[in-house]
Motif scaffolding. Structure first.
Motif, PDB file in Angstrom:
ATOM      1  N   ARG A 198      32.688  42.347  40.472  1.00 31.64           N
ATOM      2  CA  ARG A 198      31.379  42.927  40.199  1.00 31.64           C
ATOM      3  C   ARG A 198      30.491  42.973  41.441  1.00 31.64           C
ATOM      4  N   ALA A 199      30.788  42.119  42.418  1.00 30.12           N
ATOM      5  CA  ALA A 199      29.962  42.069  43.625  1.00 30.12           C
ATOM      6  C   ALA A 199      30.454  43.017  44.712  1.00 30.12           C
ATOM      7  N   LEU A 200      31.737  43.364  44.692  1.00 35.62           N
ATOM      8  CA  LEU A 200      32.309  44.173  45.771  1.00 35.62           C
ATOM      9  C   LEU A 200      32.042  45.655  45.572  1.00 35.62           C
ATOM     10  N   ARG A 201      32.136  46.381  46.677  1.00 39.23           N
ATOM     11  CA  ARG A 201      32.086  47.836  46.651  1.00 39.23           C
ATOM     12  C   ARG A 201      33.516  48.363  46.582  1.00 39.23           C
ATOM     13  N   ASP A 202      33.659  49.648  46.301  1.00 44.41           N
ATOM     14  CA  ASP A 202      35.002  50.213  46.179  1.00 44.41           C
ATOM     15  C   ASP A 202      35.754  50.240  47.508  1.00 44.41           C
ATOM     16  N   THR A 203      35.047  50.085  48.607  1.00 38.48           N
ATOM     17  CA  THR A 203      35.704  50.089  49.913  1.00 38.48           C
ATOM     18  C   THR A 203      36.168  48.694  50.329  1.00 38.48           C
ATOM     19  N   ASP A 204      35.883  47.670  49.523  1.00 39.77           N
ATOM     20  CA  ASP A 204      36.240  46.296  49.850  1.00 39.77           C
ATOM     21  C   ASP A 204      37.528  45.896  49.138  1.00 39.77           C
ATOM     22  N   PHE A 205      38.238  44.911  49.713  1.00 39.16           N
ATOM     23  CA  PHE A 205      39.529  44.509  49.159  1.00 39.16           C
ATOM     24  C   PHE A 205      39.581  42.992  48.978  1.00 39.16           C
ATOM     25  N   PRO A 206      39.726  42.503  47.723  1.00 36.14           N
ATOM     26  CA  PRO A 206      39.933  41.065  47.505  1.00 36.14           C
ATOM     27  C   PRO A 206      41.425  40.743  47.496  1.00 36.14           C
ATOM     28  N   VAL A 207      41.810  39.679  48.176  1.00 39.58           N
ATOM     29  CA  VAL A 207      43.212  39.278  48.284  1.00 39.58           C
ATOM     30  C   VAL A 207      43.290  37.774  48.039  1.00 39.58           C
ATOM     31  N   GLN A 208      44.290  37.334  47.268  1.00 39.96           N
ATOM     32  CA  GLN A 208      44.495  35.901  47.070  1.00 39.96           C
ATOM     33  C   GLN A 208      45.188  35.362  48.315  1.00 39.96           C
ATOM     34  N   TYR A 209      44.415  34.740  49.207  1.00 39.21           N
ATOM     35  CA  TYR A 209      44.943  34.314  50.503  1.00 39.21           C
ATOM     36  C   TYR A 209      45.803  33.062  50.368  1.00 39.21           C
ATOM     37  N   SER A 210      45.382  32.138  49.519  1.00 38.10           N
ATOM     38  CA  SER A 210      46.140  30.914  49.245  1.00 38.10           C
ATOM     39  C   SER A 210      45.771  30.451  47.841  1.00 38.10           C
ATOM     40  N   ALA A 211      46.288  29.297  47.419  1.00 35.56           N
ATOM     41  CA  ALA A 211      46.028  28.842  46.057  1.00 35.56           C
ATOM     42  C   ALA A 211      44.548  28.627  45.794  1.00 35.56           C
ATOM     43  N   ARG A 213      41.929  29.842  48.073  1.00 34.38           N
ATOM     44  CA  ARG A 213      41.106  30.683  48.940  1.00 34.38           C
ATOM     45  C   ARG A 213      41.301  32.148  48.564  1.00 34.38           C
ATOM     46  N   VAL A 214      40.193  32.861  48.403  1.00 31.05           N
ATOM     47  CA  VAL A 214      40.230  34.303  48.224  1.00 31.05           C
ATOM     48  C   VAL A 214      39.686  34.946  49.485  1.00 31.05           C
ATOM     49  N   LEU A 215      40.427  35.895  50.018  1.00 27.85           N
ATOM     50  CA  LEU A 215      40.024  36.604  51.225  1.00 27.85           C
ATOM     51  C   LEU A 215      39.428  37.948  50.831  1.00 27.85           C
TER      52      LEU A 215
END
Length: 304
Positions: A198-211, A213-215
């Motif tokens: 809900r906070a990100l824009r469509d140009t942003d990418f969330p990735v599960q970096y580790s157990a 940490r979210v990148l």
């Protein structure tokens, strides 16, 4: 799918001309119309201009006639466009678009559940799925870093090469008053994923970096813009609560930021180290904060 032909839909003549010229600089064969009903022929890409009325309805009409076409929403200020496959920042950078189009095709292919090996992406940007490893994290449903890292590396290289702004954020929960078992972790990370989306824009990418940490990869974003996005994530999490074993838990997160600096040869690993140091500083200062390695001090987010 190789994108060579595009259709621009923009009611304003001046805006229509600028969009057409920008796409042509990316080497595309472009036709421009004021409305979708005027469009003729096939296209691999359809760009909806910022003046299009009821863009969601137009996007649906486009997909009915051109189901394989990539649909982008042109925006001067990158934001959300849930009706499209992505956002096209304005003004258009021809060099940027040439690199980004294969990546957008790849992302759409992955989001529709097609195995990565079938996606026709450039070798440098194609995620490789290792046998037995899940494509999505089971708790957040973000792409696992193992499958997304090539895309991240290419995005950093592209931004550095063309002098485009790019920021990176690492998000982690602050210490909890109870031990987080599997059930509690599932609730926490599910809530975090919702807050991030809900906070990100469509140009942003969330990735599960580790157990734990979210990148967040934030293209076309400087440090100040990344701080705004990170603050929204912190605020959304701080407003939430959950009940576990008859105890009300109010989780908070800390965020560490890093960004490309023009003129410096910074790698993805360098950015991660900077973001990790910033995250550790935020947690050491009490948590529920956004920290960055810059002259601007960390900003504490008041929970409610």
């Amino acid at each position: 799918m190789r994108i060579t032909r595009a259709i621009v839909i923009e009611p304003g003549a001046a805006g229509r001309r600028k969009l057409k010229e920008g796409l042509e600089k990316a080497g595309l064969d472009v036709s421009a119309v004021a409305g979708w009903e005027e469009a003729q022929g096939r296209a691999h890409l359809v760009v909806l201009g910022p003046s299009v009325e009821r863009p969601a309805r137009v996007a649906r009409a486009v997909r009915e006639q051109l189901p394989q076409a990539l649909v982008l929403a042109a925006q001067e200020t990158p934001g959300k466009a849930g009706f499209a496959d992505g956002v096209l920042p304005l003004p258009i950078s021809g060099k940027d678009l040439r690199v980004r189009l294969p990546e957008l095709v790849q992302l759409r292919t992955l989001s529709r559940g097609t195995p990565a090996r079938k996606a026709r992406a450039t070798p440098a940007s194609e995620p490789v799925r290792s046998s037995g490893e899940p494509l999505l994290d089971p708790l957040t449903q973000f792409y696992a870093f193992a499958h997304f890292k090539d895309f991240v590396f290419v995005e950093v290289k592209r931004s550095r090469r063309y002098g485009l702004p790019l920021a990176l954020a690492l998000v982690a929960f602050d210490p909890l008053p109870v031990r987080a078992g599997r059930e509690l972790r599932a609730q926490l990370h599910g809530g975090l994923a919702l807050a991030i989306r809900r906070a990100l824009r469509d140009t942003d990418f969330p990735v599960q970096y580790s157990a734990d940490r979210v990148l967040l990869l934030l293209p076309h974003t400087d440090l100040a813009g990344a701080h705004t996005v990170a603050r929204r994530v912190c605020e959304r999490v701080a407003r939430s609560s959950l009940t576990f074993d008859d105890q009300v838990i109010r989780p908070t997160v800390s965020v560490g930021l890093a960004a490309l600096t023009p003129g410096r040869e910074v790698s993805f690993a360098d950015l991660v180290r900077q973001a990790q140091s910033s995250l550790e500083s935020a947690q050491a200062a009490g948590g529920n904060r956004v920290e960055m390695l810059a002259e601007t001090p960390g900003l504490e987010i008041e929970g409610t």
